[in-house]
Design a protein around this motif. Structure first.
Motif, PDB file in Angstrom:
ATOM      1  N   HIS A  88      -6.085  -6.367   5.346  1.00  0.00           N
ATOM      2  CA  HIS A  88      -7.352  -5.440   5.287  1.00  0.00           C
ATOM      3  C   HIS A  88      -7.236  -4.245   4.113  1.00  0.00           C
ATOM      4  N   GLN A  89      -6.055  -4.117   3.732  1.00  0.00           N
ATOM      5  CA  GLN A  89      -6.113  -3.030   2.505  1.00  0.00           C
ATOM      6  C   GLN A  89      -5.725  -3.579   1.161  1.00  0.00           C
ATOM      7  N   LYS A  90      -5.699  -4.774   1.012  1.00  0.00           N
ATOM      8  CA  LYS A  90      -5.414  -5.730  -0.263  1.00  0.00           C
ATOM      9  C   LYS A  90      -4.300  -5.039  -0.930  1.00  0.00           C
ATOM     10  N   ILE A  91      -3.197  -4.431  -0.514  1.00  0.00           N
ATOM     11  CA  ILE A  91      -2.217  -4.095  -1.094  1.00  0.00           C
ATOM     12  C   ILE A  91      -1.263  -5.001  -1.467  1.00  0.00           C
ATOM     13  N   SER A  92      -0.289  -4.887  -2.188  1.00  0.00           N
ATOM     14  CA  SER A  92       0.644  -5.874  -2.577  1.00  0.00           C
ATOM     15  C   SER A  92       1.713  -6.053  -1.624  1.00  0.00           C
ATOM     16  N   LYS A  93       2.419  -7.399  -1.710  1.00  0.00           N
ATOM     17  CA  LYS A  93       3.336  -7.573  -0.849  1.00  0.00           C
ATOM     18  C   LYS A  93       4.619  -6.699  -0.965  1.00  0.00           C
ATOM     19  N   GLU A  94       4.939  -6.168  -2.006  1.00  0.00           N
ATOM     20  CA  GLU A  94       6.020  -5.250  -1.963  1.00  0.00           C
ATOM     21  C   GLU A  94       5.822  -3.896  -1.120  1.00  0.00           C
ATOM     22  N   LYS A  95       4.656  -3.403  -1.596  1.00  0.00           N
ATOM     23  CA  LYS A  95       4.158  -2.004  -1.151  1.00  0.00           C
ATOM     24  C   LYS A  95       3.936  -2.191   0.806  1.00  0.00           C
ATOM     25  N   ALA A  96       3.326  -3.333   0.802  1.00  0.00           N
ATOM     26  CA  ALA A  96       3.247  -3.811   2.471  1.00  0.00           C
ATOM     27  C   ALA A  96       4.590  -3.723   3.149  1.00  0.00           C
ATOM     28  N   GLN A  97       5.703  -4.509   2.488  1.00  0.00           N
ATOM     29  CA  GLN A  97       6.815  -4.512   2.954  1.00  0.00           C
ATOM     30  C   GLN A  97       7.473  -3.205   3.147  1.00  0.00           C
ATOM     31  N   LYS A  98       7.275  -2.187   2.313  1.00  0.00           N
ATOM     32  CA  LYS A  98       7.986  -1.043   1.991  1.00  0.00           C
ATOM     33  C   LYS A  98       7.253  -0.291   3.480  1.00  0.00           C
TER      34      LYS A  98
END
Length: 357
Positions: A123-133
């Motif tokens: 939904h927010q198209k953010i990177s895998k790393e940021k999403a994991q954080k």
């Protein structure tokens, strides 16, 4: 704390299910609204239409369901008219749901960190790393101990209560405006239940999410809800604030639900179940659907469906007992006890406890 801003409006919703046995009139003219930051509880026996109503809001109706009429409006847009792509956008981002059984809601083959992060990536198209954080932050927020270590664990490695916390984390990761909680604590023991309910209230206060809480447990309603809608046989039969429903109930079905609920004052063996069973919605009865189980039913209940009568500006009930010409009845002792508490608390004259308009 709720505001006056409406986030959702359901108007005159009617849904049929086409089955081999015939057409089931599952939802019959249901209307309600939801305000920002409030919790609306929808209560009633199994089969009353609670879950079907919320599945409609999520756009998750079964293939044999047909919307006969009505609208479900989110910011003025009718969810019922949305295509699959638009619905995918709404789910998770605007409206999220916590289901009854957390184990069936989680993918057993995927690490929980990935499952919590996934809605952000979609939904927010953010990177895998940021999403994991962000997922790690959310897991800590919902009370997963040693979240840094456990983020790479699988669902089966957690207890039922922890799995439900993970499901809540997934539902809330995108800060949805509306959270639908469908019997979210049924599978949990009482202590864990209380923890999950406290967690939901705490998170709601932080992000102002509006909650639709589906349950048959009136004890949960008392601790969670701002407003309550009582459903029976596919219709809402009474709605009002939580105090109005608990202490000034007007519909005989609500009386029955409250009368069968254990309280600290209930002596052993005093609970009274509602007699009979709900009607067959393949062929809904004429008049008041509750008439056959209602000890206070009058002749008109078998002939005409009652309209909503106004009890207060926020409290309405669909029962002919509120008609000005209806005879006075003596409700169960438990209801009279509740009326007395209401009368004493709000300093109301006893003649104003039941008002028809």
């Amino acid at each position: 704390m709720s505001s006056n801003k409406k986030v959702l409006e359901v108007k005159n919703l009617a849904i049929d299910f086409h089955t081999y046995a015939g057409t089931v009139k599952a939802i019959r003219d249901v209307s309600f609204d939801l305000h920002q930051g409030e919790t609306l509880a929808i209560v009633g026996e199994s089969g009353s239409g609670k879950t079907v109503t919320t599945k409609t809001i999520m756009g998750l109706l079964a293939n044999n369901a047909e919307v006969i009429g009505g609208t479900v409006e989110l910011h003025g847009k009718n969810i019922l008219k949305m295509n699959d792509r638009e619905l995918q956008d709404v789910r998770g981002k605007n409206i999220a749901e916590i289901f009854q059984d957390p184990m069936t809601s989680l993918d057993p083959t995927m690490k929980i960190g990935r499952q919590v992060a996934e809605p952000l990536m979609i939904h927010q198209k953010i990177s895998k790393e940021k999403a994991q954080k962000r997922a790690l932050e959310m897991l800590k927020l919902v009370g997963i101990k040693d979240a840094e270590k456990r983020i790479n664990d699988y669902p089966h490695q957690f207890s039922g209560g922890m799995r439900q916390r993970i499901v809540i984390a997934i539902a809330l990761i995108c800060n949805p405006e509306i959270l639908i909680a469908d019997e979210p604590t049924t599978a949990l023991d009482v202590t864990i239940q209380a923890q999950i309910l406290d967690l939901m209230k705490e998170l709601q206060a932080k992000i102002s999410t509006s909650i639709i809480f589906i349950t048959h447990d009136l004890g949960v309603v008392a601790s969670m809800a701002d407003r309550v809608a009582v459903m029976y046989a596919g219709k809402i039969v009474e709605y009002g604030s939580v105090d109005e429903i608990f202490y000034n109930p007007q519909h005989p079905y609500t009386w029955g639900l409250l009368n069968s609920m254990p309280t600290l004052d209930t002596a052993k063996g005093e609970l009274e179940p509602i007699p009979g069973t709900p009607p067959d919605l393949l062929d809904p009865p004429v008049g008041d659907a509750f008439a056959a189980r209602n000890p206070y039913a009058m002749k008109i209940d078998e002939e005409l469906e009652p309209p909503f009568f106004k009890v207060s500006p926020s409290h309405y009930a669909a029962t002919w007992l509120l008609h000005p010409d209806a005879p006075a009845v003596e409700p169960p002792a438990e209801i009279q006890r509740r009326w007395k508490i209401y009368q004493d608390t709000f300093q109301i004259d006893s003649a104003d406890l039941r008002v028809g308009e």
